[in-house]
Design a protein around this motif. Structure first.
Motif, PDB file in Angstrom:
ATOM      1  N   LEU A  29     -25.079   8.241-111.038  1.00 40.70           N
ATOM      2  CA  LEU A  29     -25.098   8.155-109.579  1.00 40.70           C
ATOM      3  C   LEU A  29     -26.525   7.957-109.065  1.00 40.70           C
ATOM      4  O   LEU A  29     -27.468   8.555-109.566  1.00 40.70           O
ATOM      5  CB  LEU A  29     -24.505   9.419-108.961  1.00 40.70           C
ATOM      6  N   THR A  30     -26.647   7.154-108.027  1.00 43.30           N
ATOM      7  CA  THR A  30     -27.959   6.904-107.420  1.00 43.30           C
ATOM      8  C   THR A  30     -28.074   7.651-106.099  1.00 43.30           C
ATOM      9  O   THR A  30     -27.069   8.042-105.484  1.00 43.30           O
ATOM     10  CB  THR A  30     -28.160   5.409-107.162  1.00 43.30           C
ATOM     11  N   LEU A  31     -29.300   7.841-105.656  1.00 39.66           N
ATOM     12  CA  LEU A  31     -29.543   8.500-104.384  1.00 39.66           C
ATOM     13  C   LEU A  31     -28.909   7.713-103.243  1.00 39.66           C
ATOM     14  O   LEU A  31     -28.356   8.294-102.302  1.00 39.66           O
ATOM     15  CB  LEU A  31     -31.051   8.650-104.153  1.00 39.66           C
ATOM     16  N   GLU A  32     -28.964   6.404-103.322  1.00 42.96           N
ATOM     17  CA  GLU A  32     -28.393   5.557-102.275  1.00 42.96           C
ATOM     18  C   GLU A  32     -26.882   5.759-102.179  1.00 42.96           C
ATOM     19  O   GLU A  32     -26.318   5.853-101.075  1.00 42.96           O
ATOM     20  CB  GLU A  32     -28.711   4.081-102.545  1.00 42.96           C
ATOM     21  N   GLN A  33     -26.207   5.855-103.322  1.00 37.45           N
ATOM     22  CA  GLN A  33     -24.760   6.067-103.314  1.00 37.45           C
ATOM     23  C   GLN A  33     -24.398   7.406-102.679  1.00 37.45           C
ATOM     24  O   GLN A  33     -23.474   7.491-101.866  1.00 37.45           O
ATOM     25  CB  GLN A  33     -24.217   6.021-104.747  1.00 37.45           C
ATOM     26  N   VAL A  34     -25.116   8.436-103.052  1.00 39.88           N
ATOM     27  CA  VAL A  34     -24.803   9.776-102.550  1.00 39.88           C
ATOM     28  C   VAL A  34     -25.048   9.863-101.053  1.00 39.88           C
ATOM     29  O   VAL A  34     -24.197  10.343-100.295  1.00 39.88           O
ATOM     30  CB  VAL A  34     -25.624  10.841-103.304  1.00 39.88           C
ATOM     31  N   ASN A  35     -26.195   9.405-100.588  1.00 39.67           N
ATOM     32  CA  ASN A  35     -26.495   9.498 -99.159  1.00 39.67           C
ATOM     33  C   ASN A  35     -25.592   8.610 -98.320  1.00 39.67           C
ATOM     34  O   ASN A  35     -25.240   8.963 -97.188  1.00 39.67           O
ATOM     35  CB  ASN A  35     -27.968   9.161 -98.909  1.00 39.67           C
TER      36      ASN A  35
ATOM     37  N   ASP B  31     -19.009  13.901 -90.642  1.00 43.37           N
ATOM     38  CA  ASP B  31     -19.380  13.648 -89.252  1.00 43.37           C
ATOM     39  C   ASP B  31     -19.369  14.966 -88.477  1.00 43.37           C
ATOM     40  O   ASP B  31     -18.297  15.475 -88.118  1.00 43.37           O
ATOM     41  CB  ASP B  31     -18.392  12.670 -88.620  1.00 43.37           C
ATOM     42  N   PRO B  32     -20.533  15.559 -88.224  1.00 40.38           N
ATOM     43  CA  PRO B  32     -20.583  16.853 -87.521  1.00 40.38           C
ATOM     44  C   PRO B  32     -19.935  16.832 -86.140  1.00 40.38           C
ATOM     45  O   PRO B  32     -19.506  17.880 -85.653  1.00 40.38           O
ATOM     46  CB  PRO B  32     -22.088  17.133 -87.411  1.00 40.38           C
ATOM     47  N   SER B  33     -19.841  15.672 -85.529  1.00 39.13           N
ATOM     48  CA  SER B  33     -19.288  15.612 -84.170  1.00 39.13           C
ATOM     49  C   SER B  33     -17.770  15.740 -84.148  1.00 39.13           C
ATOM     50  O   SER B  33     -17.177  15.925 -83.080  1.00 39.13           O
ATOM     51  CB  SER B  33     -19.695  14.298 -83.496  1.00 39.13           C
ATOM     52  N   SER B  34     -17.112  15.628 -85.293  1.00 34.13           N
ATOM     53  CA  SER B  34     -15.649  15.700 -85.305  1.00 34.13           C
ATOM     54  C   SER B  34     -15.137  16.728 -86.321  1.00 34.13           C
ATOM     55  O   SER B  34     -14.084  16.540 -86.926  1.00 34.13           O
ATOM     56  CB  SER B  34     -15.047  14.322 -85.604  1.00 34.13           C
ATOM     57  N   LEU B  35     -15.895  17.789 -86.495  1.00 38.06           N
ATOM     58  CA  LEU B  35     -15.485  18.820 -87.443  1.00 38.06           C
ATOM     59  C   LEU B  35     -14.386  19.713 -86.854  1.00 38.06           C
ATOM     60  O   LEU B  35     -14.381  20.001 -85.657  1.00 38.06           O
ATOM     61  CB  LEU B  35     -16.672  19.706 -87.822  1.00 38.06           C
ATOM     62  N   VAL B  36     -13.502  20.143 -87.701  1.00 37.85           N
ATOM     63  CA  VAL B  36     -12.560  21.207 -87.364  1.00 37.85           C
ATOM     64  C   VAL B  36     -13.218  22.529 -87.746  1.00 37.85           C
ATOM     65  O   VAL B  36     -13.709  22.691 -88.862  1.00 37.85           O
ATOM     66  CB  VAL B  36     -11.237  21.037 -88.126  1.00 37.85           C
TER      67      VAL B  36
ATOM     68  N   MET C 161     -24.343  25.025 -88.998  1.00 38.23           N
ATOM     69  CA  MET C 161     -24.275  23.678 -88.431  1.00 38.23           C
ATOM     70  C   MET C 161     -25.641  22.998 -88.432  1.00 38.23           C
ATOM     71  O   MET C 161     -25.726  21.766 -88.548  1.00 38.23           O
ATOM     72  CB  MET C 161     -23.689  23.725 -87.024  1.00 38.23           C
ATOM     73  N   GLU C 162     -26.717  23.772 -88.313  1.00 42.44           N
ATOM     74  CA  GLU C 162     -28.053  23.170 -88.414  1.00 42.44           C
ATOM     75  C   GLU C 162     -28.246  22.538 -89.787  1.00 42.44           C
ATOM     76  O   GLU C 162     -28.786  21.426 -89.899  1.00 42.44           O
ATOM     77  CB  GLU C 162     -29.128  24.238 -88.175  1.00 42.44           C
ATOM     78  N   GLN C 163     -27.800  23.231 -90.823  1.00 40.24           N
ATOM     79  CA  GLN C 163     -27.931  22.683 -92.174  1.00 40.24           C
ATOM     80  C   GLN C 163     -27.005  21.500 -92.393  1.00 40.24           C
ATOM     81  O   GLN C 163     -27.384  20.504 -93.031  1.00 40.24           O
ATOM     82  CB  GLN C 163     -27.641  23.779 -93.207  1.00 40.24           C
ATOM     83  N   VAL C 164     -25.782  21.569 -91.864  1.00 36.47           N
ATOM     84  CA  VAL C 164     -24.841  20.455 -92.006  1.00 36.47           C
ATOM     85  C   VAL C 164     -25.377  19.218 -91.286  1.00 36.47           C
ATOM     86  O   VAL C 164     -25.332  18.097 -91.812  1.00 36.47           O
ATOM     87  CB  VAL C 164     -23.451  20.845 -91.460  1.00 36.47           C
ATOM     88  N   SER C 165     -25.898  19.411 -90.088  1.00 34.46           N
ATOM     89  CA  SER C 165     -26.443  18.270 -89.322  1.00 34.46           C
ATOM     90  C   SER C 165     -27.641  17.651 -90.028  1.00 34.46           C
ATOM     91  O   SER C 165     -27.762  16.422 -90.113  1.00 34.46           O
ATOM     92  CB  SER C 165     -26.836  18.731 -87.916  1.00 34.46           C
ATOM     93  N   LYS C 166     -28.525  18.489 -90.521  1.00 38.27           N
ATOM     94  CA  LYS C 166     -29.681  17.983 -91.255  1.00 38.27           C
ATOM     95  C   LYS C 166     -29.252  17.205 -92.498  1.00 38.27           C
ATOM     96  O   LYS C 166     -29.806  16.150 -92.822  1.00 38.27           O
ATOM     97  CB  LYS C 166     -30.585  19.145 -91.654  1.00 38.27           C
ATOM     98  N   TRP C 167     -28.243  17.712 -93.168  1.00 38.83           N
ATOM     99  CA  TRP C 167     -27.709  17.077 -94.373  1.00 38.83           C
ATOM    100  C   TRP C 167     -27.126  15.697 -94.064  1.00 38.83           C
ATOM    101  O   TRP C 167     -27.366  14.732 -94.789  1.00 38.83           O
ATOM    102  CB  TRP C 167     -26.662  18.016 -94.953  1.00 38.83           C
ATOM    103  N   THR C 168     -26.373  15.598 -92.966  1.00 42.45           N
ATOM    104  CA  THR C 168     -25.767  14.302 -92.635  1.00 42.45           C
ATOM    105  C   THR C 168     -26.789  13.315 -92.081  1.00 42.45           C
ATOM    106  O   THR C 168     -26.685  12.109 -92.314  1.00 42.45           O
ATOM    107  CB  THR C 168     -24.634  14.486 -91.603  1.00 42.45           C
ATOM    108  N   GLU C 169     -27.777  13.815 -91.359  1.00 35.84           N
ATOM    109  CA  GLU C 169     -28.760  12.923 -90.741  1.00 35.84           C
ATOM    110  C   GLU C 169     -29.810  12.432 -91.739  1.00 35.84           C
ATOM    111  O   GLU C 169     -30.182  11.257 -91.736  1.00 35.84           O
ATOM    112  CB  GLU C 169     -29.463  13.647 -89.584  1.00 35.84           C
TER     113      GLU C 169
END
Length: 926
Positions: A890-896, A904-909, A826-834
């Protein structure tokens, strides 16, 4: 479990021809056989095997070391395998500290890289676009003598290997197989499995591993194999430049001299633990692989257990007593085992099946075999031989095992020796080796315990479910893929022509489209196809009718019974199978060029005129329910099933029933149901047939027209679902399964888009950066740096035909490391999304995915499968060539932006399965 087969070259000429001797300074030419040349690097004794094959722009580079678990002893069992793991931690030239980690350098150019350890050898390999061959050579040469082998790396990797060990312990067959070998062999080191005993894995000192490395990892104790698209002289120069820097070993390589004492009576091992179905295995000692009796033993194995015409299939599987058979007859450097395993259906008495196996073996000993049975087994091996040439990795992998056995020409002369086997030879070896006093019988008896979950799944692969006496980390070539939106991505042949330009498309009859692609591989033809009629078209009253209809297609027709059909196919070494996917009924054919008309005739007969015999249906249902019961034992499958049930409502194509619900549906299916479904839904309209290989396109089209013209039209149409995923919210659930030493966890959520949405590719690439391969973030941190897991990754799935798909991260953890593993993930997932990903990461993964194009389509089956998948999705053939540009654009802006929008880490199953309680805490000691 698929049997590993030596399918060999014989005297046939491969693409590129029989190579002439090449004179390169510093080498001694040794010999040539079957199109493969052997050279010896005179400065250090390195053996080099080469075979040019320009049929695809890929090459396989492999280094085989003559050291395996047979070179270990009590106290340091598993050391060979632990050392194999440490070899990826870095060397003088290639390491993280210099920004040149091995995984990244190779995977970023689309290479498939791995290593395997087994009884007699350890091998390291790269399957890559051929222009990167020297990169692989440099890496393998450097780590041959300059690997770090550090204590800090041992500490983290020890827990990874322990998790790998625990995953094997999760599987009843793996546990039984390990104990059969340990009982059969008492002095010889084949006694212990390649992964070793748990305490040895945990406690082997780094000094012991360094000593092992310095004893065995030398040029004169290894063989380099290069197969594929390269020039021999140039490859020899590169190998000499990089491997020639090393001297030969300063000592004699120690020989393993322990011999197994003669067994003086039958042995027996019984395993009792939580499980669903019993397993019976009967093993007999066999000679070393180089012995002349290996060849009749291989024929005997085929007669007993290969195909529907085999003796044990008819007496056990066809009677509904077992879901499947597994014949083990692999030739090793030293004495081996000949084993017949039967995976029993629910309620079947193990003693009854054991008795049937023994009766069949005794009958073979007393009465021998027929000429027809021997001829059929020989034909199957000849076909296997031809398909062994389908891809550079396949050839290199077969050579690898022959090298380990002691003579690589075993590979090139196998078929020649198989052709010499007579019925008298088979009877002789049966009486020589099927000796009760040389036998070991193993039985797994399932013990029911409370809280056994029924959430298991047959939809997701369980990486832990393999025999411990298969090579560790072993993957077949067709399993090598980038895991992206195209399971295997197109590559042009050696000509460099676009994929679309090489595919011929025509409507043979109205509603049947034929797509063909000729390749240089000799004799081999792979045919795959489908039409609408899969699981989503089952009647609302029973979701298993479509699946069972497809499962019964090979059980006989109105003209011939199943054995008459299987005899025709197996007598020429051909294979024809059917399956039901979510939307399609599919079929796969593997045969030689001359046998295509026969395969098409039988395909049409089975599709158009299935018998749906009541008795056959009952045995098929019994086997099916047995497989479902076994699925309950899979921690990964159970976690996945509960994950999907949480994400989606019933009626959504991505929803999963429980195993018990599926069993109940299977029990209710009748022959009348199947006849009605086939009559109403099967037919022309959406049928696509794809053929790749040594194709006679006109003859194939003529055969299809002859046998399918006039078949009725199917009323089915593919319509997009209007069902949506459940509302996104955080859910944490735990599934309890008894007696499991490893857990599996899924994290994820529905994304509300399908693969045609403009955000799909940006999000797919973003998820790939997170966990798409070993050089992605999750493997590099949670596994490589922290040592918390053997396997972890991320993907996007369930996005076909307008469905709102989902993304997930999966990880496997020991129960005591579960909380740490979930937190680290989850630390990696959160860092990835943020924070999103970096430009450097995007560039690297673009190269990985596009570079994997050439690798993914290195075989006829890879090409055929992707062409069919593309057609099923309604895309033109030009898309196969367009895909790389879509990724590269693909551009960096599109991917991010896509990561922010859909993750959304706050609503993961989050769903975990294993021997844990409702709060996710371990309920038993590991």
């Amino acid at each position: 479990m698929k049997k590993i087969i030596f399918a060999l070259l014989g005297s046939l000429v491969l693409t590129g021809g029989i190579m002439a001797k090449t004179n390169v300074e510093g080498y001694e030419f040794v010999k040539t056989s079957g199109g493969i040349e052997e050279y010896k690097l005179t400065s250090n004794g390195l053996t080099v095997l080469l075979m040019e094959d320009h049929s695809a722009p890929v090459a396989t580079f492999m280094v085989t070391y003559h050291v395996g678990s047979r070179n270990e002893a009590i106290g340091y069992t598993g050391s060979t395998h632990v050392l194999e793991h440490l070899m990826f931690k870095g060397s003088t030239e290639f390491n993280k500290e210099k920004g040149t980690p091995i995984w990244t350098l190779l995977q970023d150019v689309g290479a498939q890289i791995n290593a395997t350890t087994w009884m007699d050898r350890t091998n390291y390999f790269e399957l890559m676009p051929s222009e990167h061959l020297e990169r692989a050579i440099r890496i393998e040469a450097d780590r041959m003598r300059n690997a770090f082998i550090r204590e800090e790396d041992r500490q983290s990797e020890m827990t990874v290997v322990r998790n790998e060990f625990d995953r094997g312990e999760n599987d009843p067959f793996s546990v039984l197989d390990k104990n059969v070998w340990a009982t059969a062999y008492q002095a010889h080191p084949y006694h212990h499995s390649t992964i070793g005993w748990k305490e040895d894995i945990e406690n082997v000192p780094i000094e012991r591993l360094k000593e092992f490395y310095d004893t065995f990892y030398w040029p004169n104790n290894s063989t380099v194999t290069v197969i594929g698209d390269f020039e021999v002289a140039e490859a020899l120069k590169m190998v000499k430049e990089h491997f020639g820097k090393h001297s030969s070993s300063p000592h004699e390589i120690p020989e393993m001299y322990t011999k197994e004492p003669k067994q003086e009576g039958p042995r027996r091992i019984v395993i009792k633990r939580s499980g669903q179905n019993a397993i019976v295995g009967i093993a007999y000692k066999t000679p070393e692989g180089s012995h002349e009796d290996t060849y009749p033993l291989q024929i005997m194995s085929g007669i007993l257990g290969n195909g529907k015409s085999s003796r044990l299939y008819k007496s056990i599987v066809d009677k509904g007593l077992a879901t499947s058979l597994f014949m083990w007859d692999f030739p090793f450097h030293d004495n081996g085992l000949f084993v017949a395993y039967a995976f029993l259906t629910p309620g079947t008495d193990p003693d009854e099946v054991e008795g049937i196996i023994l009766t069949e073996l005794e009958n073979l000993k007393q009465n021998g075999v027929t000429k027809e049975e021997v001829a059929r087994a020989q034909a199957q091996i000849r076909a296997d031989e031809a398909f062994s040439r389908d891809g550079s990795y396949s050839v290199a992998g077969q050579l690898n095992e022959s090298i380990a056995m002691g003579d690589w020409t075993y590979y090139t002369t196998f078929v020649e020796n198989i052709e010499k086997v007579t019925p008298d030879d088979v009877k002789r070896v049966a009486n020589t080796y099927l000796d009760e006093d040389q036998s070991t019988t193993g039985v797994f008896i399932p013990v029911a315990k409370d809280q056994q979950s029924n959430a298991g799944s047959v939809g997701e692969n369980d990486l832990g479910a393999k025999a411990v006496h298969q090579p560790l980390n072993w993957r077949p070539e067709n399993g090598l893929s980038v895991g992206g939106p195209l399971a295997a991505v197109p590559a042009s042949g050696g000509s460099g022509a676009a994929m679309a330009d090489q595919i011929k498309t025509k409507e043979v009859v109205k509603g049947l489209t034929l797509m063909t692609m000729s390749t240089p591989v000799k004799d081999v033809v792979t045919i795959t196809g489908s039409f609408l009629g899969g699981d989503e078209f089952s009647p609302a009253s029973n979701g298993k009718i479509a699946d069972l209809t497809a499962a019964m297609l090979d059980q006989g027709t109105k003209k011939q019974d199943k054995f008459e059909i299987s005899e025709k196919l197996e007598s020429v070494g051909a294979e024809l199978s059917f399956y039901s996917s979510q939307y399609h009924v599919g079929f796969d054919i593997r045969c030689l060029k001359n046998d295509v008309p026969l395969a098409i005739e039988l395909l049409a007969e089975q599709l158009k005129e299935p018998a749906f015999n009541e008795e056959d249906l009952e045995t098929t249902k019994k086997r099916y329910m047995g497989q479902l019961q076994r699925a309950k034992e899979s921690t990964r499958g159970q976690a996945f099933r509960e994950f999907m049930r949480t994400l989606y409502p019933e009626g959504h194509p991505n929803y999963s029933f429980t195993v018990d619900e599926e069993i109940e549906m299977v029990e209710k299916v009748t022959a009348t149901d199947l006849k009605a479904f086939q009559k109403e839904n099967y037919g022309l309209g959406s049928m696509t047939v794809v053929a790749v290989g040594d194709i006679d396109e006109k003859a194939l089209a003529k055969s299809l027209k002859k046998h399918f013209k006039g078949w009725k039209k199917s009323p089915l149409k593919l319509e997009k679902t209007d069902k949506k995923a459940n509302p996104g919210k955080k859910v944490v659930s735990n599934v309890t399964i008894q007696d499991k030493t490893s857990t599996d966890t899924y994290f994820g959520q529905a994304i509300g888009i399908d693969r045609d949405h403009e955000d799909y590719y940006p999000f797919f690439v973003g998820v790939y950066v997170l966990g798409g391969n070993f050089s992605a973030r999750l493997m590099q941190t949670v596994r490589d740096e922290q040592g918390l897991t053997y396997g972890i990754g991320s993907s996007v799935r369930g996005v076909d035909n307008g469905k709102d798909g989902y993304w997930y991260t999966w990880g496997t953890f020991g129960p005591s490391l579960l909380d740490q593993g979930k937190t680290a993930t989850m630390e990696q997932v959160s860092k990835w999304t943020e924070e999103g990903i970096s430009e450097e990461e995007l560039s690297a993964k673009k190269s990985t995915i596009t570079g994997s194009y050439k690798v993914g389509l290195a075989t006829t089956s890879g090409k055929a499968g992707q062409i069919l998948t593309n057609a099923e999705r309604g895309r033109p053939v030009e898309y196969l060539d367009k895909y790389p540009s879509l990724i590269n654009a693909l551009t960096l802006e599109q991917v991010n932006a896509a990561i922010k929008k859909y993750a959304d880490p706050s609503s993961l199953v989050t769903v975990t399965a294993g021997t844990i309680d409702e709060n996710g805490k371990p309920t038993e000691k590991e």
